[in-house]
Enzyme design. Sequence first.
Site, PDB file in Angstrom:
ATOM      1  N   ASP A  95       0.822  -1.218   0.000  1.00 41.75           N
ATOM      2  CA  ASP A  95       0.000   0.000   0.000  1.00 41.75           C
ATOM      3  C   ASP A  95       0.854   1.266   0.000  1.00 41.75           C
ATOM      4  O   ASP A  95       2.042   1.241   0.324  1.00 41.75           O
ATOM      5  CB  ASP A  95      -0.896  -0.018   1.236  1.00 41.75           C
ATOM      6  N   GLU A 116     -14.217   1.214  -0.159  1.00 41.12           N
ATOM      7  CA  GLU A 116     -13.799   1.895   1.066  1.00 41.12           C
ATOM      8  C   GLU A 116     -14.382   3.295   1.170  1.00 41.12           C
ATOM      9  O   GLU A 116     -14.644   3.786   2.268  1.00 41.12           O
ATOM     10  CB  GLU A 116     -12.275   1.965   1.146  1.00 41.12           C
TER      11      GLU A 116
END
Length: 653
Positions: free
Chosen positions: A404, A459
């Site tokens: 990430d 998300e």
Amino acid sequence: MKKYALIFSVLSVFSLAASAQTYRVKSPDNNLKLVLNVKDSITYSVNYKNNELISPSAIGLKLDKTTIGAGAKVLSAKPSAVNKTIRPLYGKDAVLTDNYNELLISFAGNYKLLLRAYNEGVAYRFITDLKDSVKVISEQAGFNLKGSPGTTIAETDNYTAWELAYNQFKSIDEVKEDKHAITPALYSYKNGVKLVIAEADLFDYPGMYVKKKGGNIIGEWAGYPATTKMGSWGDFVSVVTSRENYIAQEPGKKEYPWRVIIATDDDKTLLNNQLVYKLSKPSVLENTAWIKPGKAAWEWWHDAILPGAPIASGMENRSTQLYNFYTDFAAKNHLEYMMIDAGWSDNYDVKKPLKRTDIRAVIQHANEKHVGIFVWCVAAPLLKDLEANMDYLKDIGAVGIKVDFFDRDDQLAIKQLQTIAEAAAKRHLMVDFHGCSKPTGLQRTYPNIVNYEAVRGQECSKWDLTTNPVHHTTFPFIRMLGGPLDYTPGSMRNKSKDTFKPIAEGLPSTQGTRCHELAMFVVFDQPLAVFCDSPTEYEKYPDIEQYLSAVPTVFDETKPLDAKLGEYIALAKKKGNDWYVGAMTNWDARDINVDFSFLPAGATYTADLYTDAADADKNAEKYEHKTITVTRSTKLNLKLAPGGGAVVHLHGK
């Protein structure tokens, strides 16, 4: 005689006219034509079905020692035609037709220009054969769009974001000057033609944006990083603090990225256009038996809250016991993986697991259940000691990593993606890139890259309204042209447009109906499908568990049935003897008619049909499930609620 006939047929495709220095390459179906003009500079234009889409536009490379394209002098032009097949390790189709016409033009100054025309689109790339390394000061890539088409683009003021919503403009005249957009970028002509600007085979070079300059569309790239520091969210992201006056440092011998132009007058063909994949370098991995796409349970989206579970849950209770619960759910429902997100280790050092979780015990338990474990980590700390970190991740028994917070696509960041993929492949680790730039074909070269995020995904339902049915019926026509995505579908808390509210902490919900959500598992390209919701939520609906256990993430064949950008999508995908049909709509209720004539003659299928209930416009969680019989003569009318959807699972014999 046959030899000369073949040469003549190939040459006639390109209509070489060296005296005028005009070169043409046509697609095999003759619908697309790329025309190159060489004078003092190099320009190109693109025609589709005899309509000019891109008027003459300049291309070239400004290097520190020379300018590629300036004072261009052609030495030779070599045409060729290719018709072969590609067999991807996995994807939307087991076999791809790789059929194109090609022209390789050599220029004085030790460089070449390679042109290709496929039925799906056209592309060009520069190839240099220079003695010394160079700095690329800038690249000239013009896209002079004819007739002020409309556009659907994801705009940004920075070089750090790809999880963006799309803006729609009726004309590029409405687009602000100098504001750039990520690629792929889509343009809509008044005659119904859609044109997409993209790139492919991006190695060790910054990613391309597009922006309006002087009324025309041009390419733009982030400058080469001069200085960086750790900052942004969590102070573990490498942030560029200053840039050089050039975009890349390159060896003299270099194949530059493909500049890709896709054109069609049928929206649904964009749903299975794999030109970016075809243009990219084939796999460099010899042993790929360990690369296995699949589905994963996941704890992060719903804050690890397990209503009704016999154990303590919630983010504050992430532990060995909690992760084992998710693993057991995955095993019970035939999910191949469990994705463990942030919180199992020190964000700054992946080799330091937190005391509340015995990661080795979690992985040992998962192994006993035949479930693989992916673990989350941050790009910059991972790269700081890459070999040791990768050795550790392999040693604890992880099968994959979710990397990430790259948040860049300058030359150094693009190189980092390849470096991580290569290091992971050596250790038989799969990779799910997050906080990253859009895919451009690296996943073909390193098929252990099973997903890229680079999409405004589920998300965002935790904090805004952007991940809605209009978005869901938009990005598959644009973003998915680059490659797979990690949207993380599977919400069981479904809301209508009027009842949805973002929830940052706790149990979030999503926009669109239950069946709209189920259709994502067919419509979206996601070799690693990560389930966003709680295991205890899925267990309330055994028939949906049955569907989610069955639906694959990769397929043998994909057939777009009907689609319109930003409005609706219906497509069918085959795996083995089974077919899956997924349909979704924007906020408009509509009927979609599915014609099953694509099925084989004489075959009868028992099918599970999941559709919006009659009152799904008021309660988006309502759905109907029934079993029907389907043959190739069946015509099925699907009634989709606002933000609705439908799925059909046809069971083959």
